[in-house]
Motif scaffolding. Sequence first.
Motif, mmCIF file in Angstrom:
data_model
loop_
_atom_site.group_PDB
_atom_site.id
_atom_site.type_symbol
_atom_site.label_atom_id
_atom_site.label_comp_id
_atom_site.label_asym_id
_atom_site.label_seq_id
_atom_site.Cartn_x
_atom_site.Cartn_y
_atom_site.Cartn_z
ATOM 1 N N GLU A 1 0.834 -1.198 0.000
ATOM 2 C CA GLU A 1 0.000 0.000 0.000
ATOM 3 C C GLU A 1 0.874 1.257 0.000
ATOM 4 O O GLU A 1 1.855 1.346 0.746
ATOM 5 C CB GLU A 1 -0.899 -0.025 1.237
ATOM 6 C CG GLU A 1 -1.958 1.056 1.279
ATOM 7 C CD GLU A 1 -2.938 0.858 2.430
ATOM 8 O OE1 GLU A 1 -3.959 1.568 2.458
ATOM 9 O OE2 GLU A 1 -2.692 -0.005 3.296
ATOM 10 N N GLY B 1 1.070 1.401 -5.567
ATOM 11 C CA GLY B 1 0.214 2.212 -4.713
ATOM 12 C C GLY B 1 0.717 3.627 -4.566
ATOM 13 O O GLY B 1 1.915 3.853 -4.383
ATOM 14 N N ASN C 1 -6.556 7.122 -1.678
ATOM 15 C CA ASN C 1 -5.492 6.128 -1.551
ATOM 16 C C ASN C 1 -5.726 5.097 -2.653
ATOM 17 O O ASN C 1 -6.734 4.390 -2.633
ATOM 18 C CB ASN C 1 -5.581 5.500 -0.161
ATOM 19 C CG ASN C 1 -4.560 4.406 0.082
ATOM 20 O OD1 ASN C 1 -3.888 3.937 -0.830
ATOM 21 N ND2 ASN C 1 -4.447 3.972 1.326
ATOM 22 N N ARG D 1 -4.606 2.282 -6.032
ATOM 23 C CA ARG D 1 -3.764 1.364 -6.782
ATOM 24 C C ARG D 1 -3.758 1.826 -8.240
ATOM 25 O O ARG D 1 -4.818 2.175 -8.792
ATOM 26 C CB ARG D 1 -4.302 -0.072 -6.733
ATOM 27 C CG ARG D 1 -4.454 -0.652 -5.365
ATOM 28 C CD ARG D 1 -3.194 -0.607 -4.559
ATOM 29 N NE ARG D 1 -2.098 -1.368 -5.193
ATOM 30 C CZ ARG D 1 -0.856 -1.364 -4.740
ATOM 31 N NH1 ARG D 1 -0.531 -0.618 -3.692
ATOM 32 N NH2 ARG D 1 0.064 -2.085 -5.343
ATOM 33 N N LYS E 1 -9.223 3.248 -2.787
ATOM 34 C CA LYS E 1 -9.590 2.451 -1.615
ATOM 35 C C LYS E 1 -10.997 2.833 -1.167
ATOM 36 O O LYS E 1 -11.338 4.017 -1.080
ATOM 37 C CB LYS E 1 -8.577 2.685 -0.497
ATOM 38 C CG LYS E 1 -8.665 1.715 0.662
ATOM 39 C CD LYS E 1 -7.481 1.904 1.617
ATOM 40 C CE LYS E 1 -7.494 0.897 2.754
ATOM 41 N NZ LYS E 1 -6.321 1.060 3.655
ATOM 42 N N SER F 1 -8.764 -5.739 -7.185
ATOM 43 C CA SER F 1 -7.985 -5.220 -6.057
ATOM 44 C C SER F 1 -8.844 -5.118 -4.807
ATOM 45 O O SER F 1 -10.013 -4.705 -4.858
ATOM 46 C CB SER F 1 -7.435 -3.825 -6.385
ATOM 47 O OG SER F 1 -6.587 -3.862 -7.498
ATOM 48 N N MET G 1 -7.930 -3.611 -0.791
ATOM 49 C CA MET G 1 -6.835 -2.885 -0.150
ATOM 50 C C MET G 1 -6.933 -2.941 1.367
ATOM 51 O O MET G 1 -7.865 -2.405 1.965
ATOM 52 C CB MET G 1 -6.811 -1.432 -0.629
ATOM 53 C CG MET G 1 -6.547 -1.296 -2.126
ATOM 54 S SD MET G 1 -6.685 0.390 -2.735
ATOM 55 C CE MET G 1 -5.320 1.179 -1.889
ATOM 56 N N CYS G 2 -5.985 -3.594 1.993
ATOM 57 C CA CYS G 2 -5.748 -3.636 3.439
ATOM 58 C C CYS G 2 -7.035 -3.715 4.260
ATOM 59 O O CYS G 2 -7.599 -4.774 4.432
ATOM 60 C CB CYS G 2 -4.895 -2.440 3.871
ATOM 61 S SG CYS G 2 -4.042 -2.706 5.461
ATOM 62 N N ASN H 1 -4.344 -7.899 -2.549
ATOM 63 C CA ASN H 1 -4.485 -7.002 -1.402
ATOM 64 C C ASN H 1 -3.139 -6.355 -1.114
ATOM 65 O O ASN H 1 -2.184 -7.020 -0.727
ATOM 66 C CB ASN H 1 -4.978 -7.768 -0.171
ATOM 67 C CG ASN H 1 -5.339 -6.830 0.976
ATOM 68 O OD1 ASN H 1 -4.570 -5.953 1.346
ATOM 69 N ND2 ASN H 1 -6.512 -7.027 1.551
ATOM 70 N N SER H 2 -3.072 -5.054 -1.317
ATOM 71 C CA SER H 2 -1.873 -4.282 -0.968
ATOM 72 C C SER H 2 -2.088 -3.687 0.411
ATOM 73 O O SER H 2 -3.046 -2.958 0.633
ATOM 74 C CB SER H 2 -1.644 -3.182 -1.997
ATOM 75 O OG SER H 2 -2.797 -2.365 -2.117
ATOM 76 N N SER H 3 -1.175 -3.988 1.341
ATOM 77 C CA SER H 3 -1.405 -3.634 2.741
ATOM 78 C C SER H 3 -0.281 -2.777 3.312
ATOM 79 O O SER H 3 0.851 -2.800 2.836
ATOM 80 C CB SER H 3 -1.538 -4.899 3.600
ATOM 81 O OG SER H 3 -2.801 -5.494 3.426
#
Length: 706
Positions: free
Chosen positions: A45, A87, A98, A100, A114, A172, A174-175, A198-200
């Motif tokens: 993220e 991100g 926020n 991607r 997000k 996607s 996200m976190c 999932n980008s965290s």
Amino acid sequence: MGRKVTLATCALNQWALDFDGNLDRILKSIEIAKSKGATYRLGPELEICGYGCSDHFYESDTPLHCFQVLEELLTSPVTQDIICDVGMPVMHRNVRYNCRVLFLNKKILLIRPKMMLANNGNYRELRWFTPWNKPRHVEDYFLPRMIQRVTGQETVPFGDAVLSTKDTCIASEMCEELWAPNSPHINMGLDGVEIFTNSSGSHHELRKAYVRVDLIKSATAKSGGIYLLANQKGCDGDRLYYDGCALIAINGDIVAQGAQFSLEDVEVLTATLDLEDVRSFRAESSSRSILASQSETYYRVKVDFALSAPCDLFLPSYEPIQWRYHTPEEEISLGPACWLWDYLRRSGQAGFLLPLSGGIDSSATACIVFSMCRQVCFAIQNGNQQVLAYVRRIVGEPDFMPQSPRELCGRIFTTCYMASENSSLDTFSRAKDLAEQIGSYHLNINIDTAVKAVMGIFSIVTGKWPKFRVNGGTTRENLALQNVQARVRMVLAYLFAQLSHWAKGKPGGLLVLGSANVDECLRGYLTKYDCSSADINPIGGISKTDLRSFIQYCIENFNLSVLRSILSAPPTAELEPLADGQILQTDEADMGMTYAELSMYGKLRKISKCGPYSMFCKLIHTWREAYSPAQVAAKVKYFFRMYSINRHKMTTVTPAYHAENYSPDDNRFDLRPFLYNTSWSWQFRYIDQKVSEISDDGVSQSDSLD
């Protein structure tokens, strides 16, 4: 038709506003992913700017530099022929999101904002970002001219959409969206999405990893699918340590696990998975098929690209693995140590200085530094040239090659025992022996001269000389005499941190380490601006109970035999006079409560959201075998009185590694006042009323909520 896809996810040690370093690490991760055959790469993220930019997100410079980095990524040959998912913050119609950004071969495919923001505990995302509140809705985003020149695109899709490649569908998440009750992957999966990403920016807390893993396993166990998690790792410039743990799962099974604690700045995890495994898993569930047939459709961005190869029958497929969890003692050994390493190498300092008292807290801090040296040496032995370069820069020796953690400890770690006339030979010996076993450069400093000089100034001005309580002094005199010793130690710690290398003819200064644990901070059992005041504190978020277990772990795994005597000794501040050379003062007696009780108070106060009355209600049940309701009431009232009296100390507490979810860290994790009406008159009166109503058999004679 292709069936098998090779996917890559990353754990990157990004640093807030380090655009050069962040770009290099992103490019390196993409290069590694391609070398392993991946056709899709997922990163953490906000990886371009770093997750921890905080109020720098308000500055127009931050999105500007992010787009400049994005331009570099788009034009790099490294990013060709692989879908890259990065991100960054994006302003859309003057609203900051926020996001991607997914791109392929110099074309941006989708900007996905997000939808659910983390806004509790350590997270304040709603302060800087707005959630995208338009499910399945897509708008045109007008690209900056610098990006238009590269991509030839004027607008790109912006919103809640999914990618449809020639062979599969990717979406996607996200976190925080994974942790939400109605996660996007539920509806995405019903609409045919087969790969979830999932980008965290998820931080480490003791005993937390299993929650994250269980959520991801369950995300695909009910309705199938492939799930990739990327996570930030390392110290992003604040109290949190992001613990990596990149992973890949399919149909409820974990198939690839990344390291939770590592000195590698770039870690890339790949897996080759069969899309037909997802399809056959889903087809077997009639309930899922019924729901899927009724689901609403997502906007699909069509991509003329296949993740799978035309003929991939002979590519290896997956085998489920058992997740390897660290024990809490291992987590304490590894997490704060990695955090210290990041802080040291990025601060430009030459090492650490620790006031080593011979007690559990400072000894645990010393063991964490020793653990850091062990991890550094392991990394160098495994060929990590970057870690070696940092070590040589820190010690100022271009050819230095550490042969052991003890040798490295001797170069970068200074410990000092600050004795007074109230110190015992036992603590002196324990500190000296521990320093010898870990190899730190150790100093013995007597503070009596400095203390007498300070008190002499007071005496000249006032004509009075205060006495300790055992010598007939008042409580106020006794406390002042203890505090002056503690504060002199802080002054001397910083003096030696700044000049001890200079005195030895070596360059650089040292970072001062604090060693107050989370329970003592909660109670306020520390002197404001004493040697608990330091540059950073690796144990400030760890309970005394966990520290004792960690000391036992170090005895068994680090062969530090002196820790046995430290573990068996009663905790003491050694600020009051000895009696025939023996310690009379102990921490638990001074505090009026045990460390076990303090942990209980902390968890009820913060995690269970208890005020005085609700804490009393819970503890008369928990402690019913040990204490009467009146005794429980007295304990609860005493805790809240001491907590509120000392809460102001948290406004100046040393920045500490966040490891415990009942940390009292002011203004960041624990948003409570520091000026209270410490009598708690209404609350305590209500508790007393309930105690008087409880009959002999422990049953209240009235409704507890009346």
